[in-house]
Design a protein around this motif. Structure first.
Motif, mmCIF file in Angstrom:
data_model
loop_
_atom_site.group_PDB
_atom_site.id
_atom_site.type_symbol
_atom_site.label_atom_id
_atom_site.label_comp_id
_atom_site.label_asym_id
_atom_site.label_seq_id
_atom_site.Cartn_x
_atom_site.Cartn_y
_atom_site.Cartn_z
ATOM 1 N N PHE A 1 0.831 -1.207 0.000
ATOM 2 C CA PHE A 1 0.000 0.000 0.000
ATOM 3 C C PHE A 1 0.865 1.255 0.000
ATOM 4 C CE2 PHE A 1 -2.838 3.015 2.385
ATOM 5 C CZ PHE A 1 -3.757 3.184 1.367
ATOM 6 N N SER B 1 2.519 1.681 -3.276
ATOM 7 C CA SER B 1 1.577 2.180 -4.291
ATOM 8 C C SER B 1 1.337 3.681 -4.125
ATOM 9 C CB SER B 1 0.240 1.441 -4.198
ATOM 10 O OG SER B 1 0.401 0.071 -4.478
ATOM 11 N N VAL B 2 1.207 4.126 -2.873
ATOM 12 C CA VAL B 2 1.026 5.564 -2.599
ATOM 13 C C VAL B 2 2.253 6.331 -3.081
ATOM 14 C CG1 VAL B 2 0.857 7.306 -0.767
ATOM 15 C CG2 VAL B 2 -0.566 5.247 -0.654
ATOM 16 N N ASP C 1 0.452 5.171 -7.760
ATOM 17 C CA ASP C 1 -0.379 4.140 -8.394
ATOM 18 C C ASP C 1 -1.813 4.269 -7.886
ATOM 19 O OD1 ASP C 1 -1.615 1.889 -9.399
ATOM 20 O OD2 ASP C 1 -0.344 0.451 -8.349
ATOM 21 N N TYR C 2 -2.547 5.199 -8.494
ATOM 22 C CA TYR C 2 -3.906 5.525 -8.087
ATOM 23 C C TYR C 2 -4.810 4.289 -8.076
ATOM 24 C CZ TYR C 2 -8.638 7.311 -8.775
ATOM 25 O OH TYR C 2 -9.978 7.535 -8.686
ATOM 26 N N VAL D 1 -3.874 1.798 -5.286
ATOM 27 C CA VAL D 1 -4.307 2.306 -3.975
ATOM 28 C C VAL D 1 -5.814 2.132 -3.822
ATOM 29 C CG1 VAL D 1 -4.588 4.425 -2.607
ATOM 30 C CG2 VAL D 1 -2.373 3.881 -3.637
ATOM 31 N N GLN E 1 -6.720 -1.474 -3.158
ATOM 32 C CA GLN E 1 -6.376 -1.898 -1.791
ATOM 33 C C GLN E 1 -7.326 -1.294 -0.763
ATOM 34 O OE1 GLN E 1 -1.833 -2.231 -1.256
ATOM 35 N NE2 GLN E 1 -2.078 -1.108 -3.160
ATOM 36 N N LEU E 2 -7.719 -0.038 -0.967
ATOM 37 C CA LEU E 2 -8.681 0.594 -0.054
ATOM 38 C C LEU E 2 -10.032 -0.123 -0.145
ATOM 39 C CD1 LEU E 2 -7.824 4.350 -0.687
ATOM 40 C CD2 LEU E 2 -7.480 3.109 1.460
ATOM 41 N N PRO F 1 -6.752 3.517 5.203
ATOM 42 C CA PRO F 1 -5.915 4.551 4.583
ATOM 43 C C PRO F 1 -4.821 5.038 5.532
ATOM 44 C CG PRO F 1 -8.021 5.469 5.225
ATOM 45 C CD PRO F 1 -8.115 3.985 5.451
ATOM 46 N N PRO G 1 0.730 6.792 4.938
ATOM 47 C CA PRO G 1 0.470 7.074 3.520
ATOM 48 C C PRO G 1 0.114 8.527 3.197
ATOM 49 C CG PRO G 1 -0.500 4.982 4.129
ATOM 50 C CD PRO G 1 0.006 5.600 5.405
ATOM 51 N N MET H 1 -3.315 11.942 -4.867
ATOM 52 C CA MET H 1 -3.229 10.835 -3.911
ATOM 53 C C MET H 1 -3.736 11.287 -2.539
ATOM 54 S SD MET H 1 -2.565 7.636 -3.723
ATOM 55 C CE MET H 1 -1.566 7.274 -5.163
ATOM 56 N N LEU I 1 -6.845 9.573 -0.514
ATOM 57 C CA LEU I 1 -6.717 9.038 0.854
ATOM 58 C C LEU I 1 -7.681 9.750 1.807
ATOM 59 C CD1 LEU I 1 -2.838 8.696 0.942
ATOM 60 C CD2 LEU I 1 -4.480 6.806 0.939
#
Length: 139
Positions: free
Chosen positions: A22, A25-26, A30-31, A34, A37-38, A44, A53, A65, A69
């Motif tokens: 995660f 990715s942040v 990597d929108y 992320v 994963q969310l 978050p 993050p 980002m 988040l």
């Protein structure tokens, strides 16, 4: 009456590996990674190796980002650890004062303070993502 402690969330039960993925990715912006994963239940505010993050997004000047988040209820006033007490909001205020991330930090502070601005930014992100997915589906 004393309340029973809340059960551990999916994120709290998952291994440190998912928190690492995660945070990675942040960091790489990597929108879609992320978002995925969310959506799978990761918090978050998952801290990996002392890295929060949202604070990383602020440090990177990644307004999109940060907005994403925050939309998933990342806490702008959470300190990463007892040792590292600077919150994402405090860092954004510092960066808004000087340096090469001033404009991004000011934008992030605005998004932290305005649900309307945050929602507008995230809506634009979702639209861009949907268009990208349509293009990829055609190729």
């Amino acid at each position: 009456s004393a309340r029973a402690p809340a059960p551990l969330s999916v994120a709290e039960q998952s291994s440190g590996m998912s928190a690492y993925t995660f945070v990675d990715s942040v960091n790489s912006g990597d929108y879609r990674g992320v978002l995925k994963q969310l959506a799978s239940g990761l918090s978050p505010d998952s801290v990996f190796a002392g890295i929060l993050p949202l604070k990383m997004a602020v440090e990177n000047g990644d307004v999109d980002m940060a907005a994403l988040l925050l939309e998933w209820e990342a806490d702008p006033d959470k300190a990463p650890s007892n040792l590292e007490k600077t919150t994402p909001r405090e860092l954004a205020k510092q960066l808004a004062e000087k340096g090469d991330k001033q404009e991004a930090a000011k934008e992030i502070l605005e998004i932290m303070g305005s649900e309307e601005k945050r929602k507008a930014r995230v809506a634009t992100l979702h639209e861009q993502n949907a268009r990208r997915e349509q293009r990829e589906a055609r190729t």
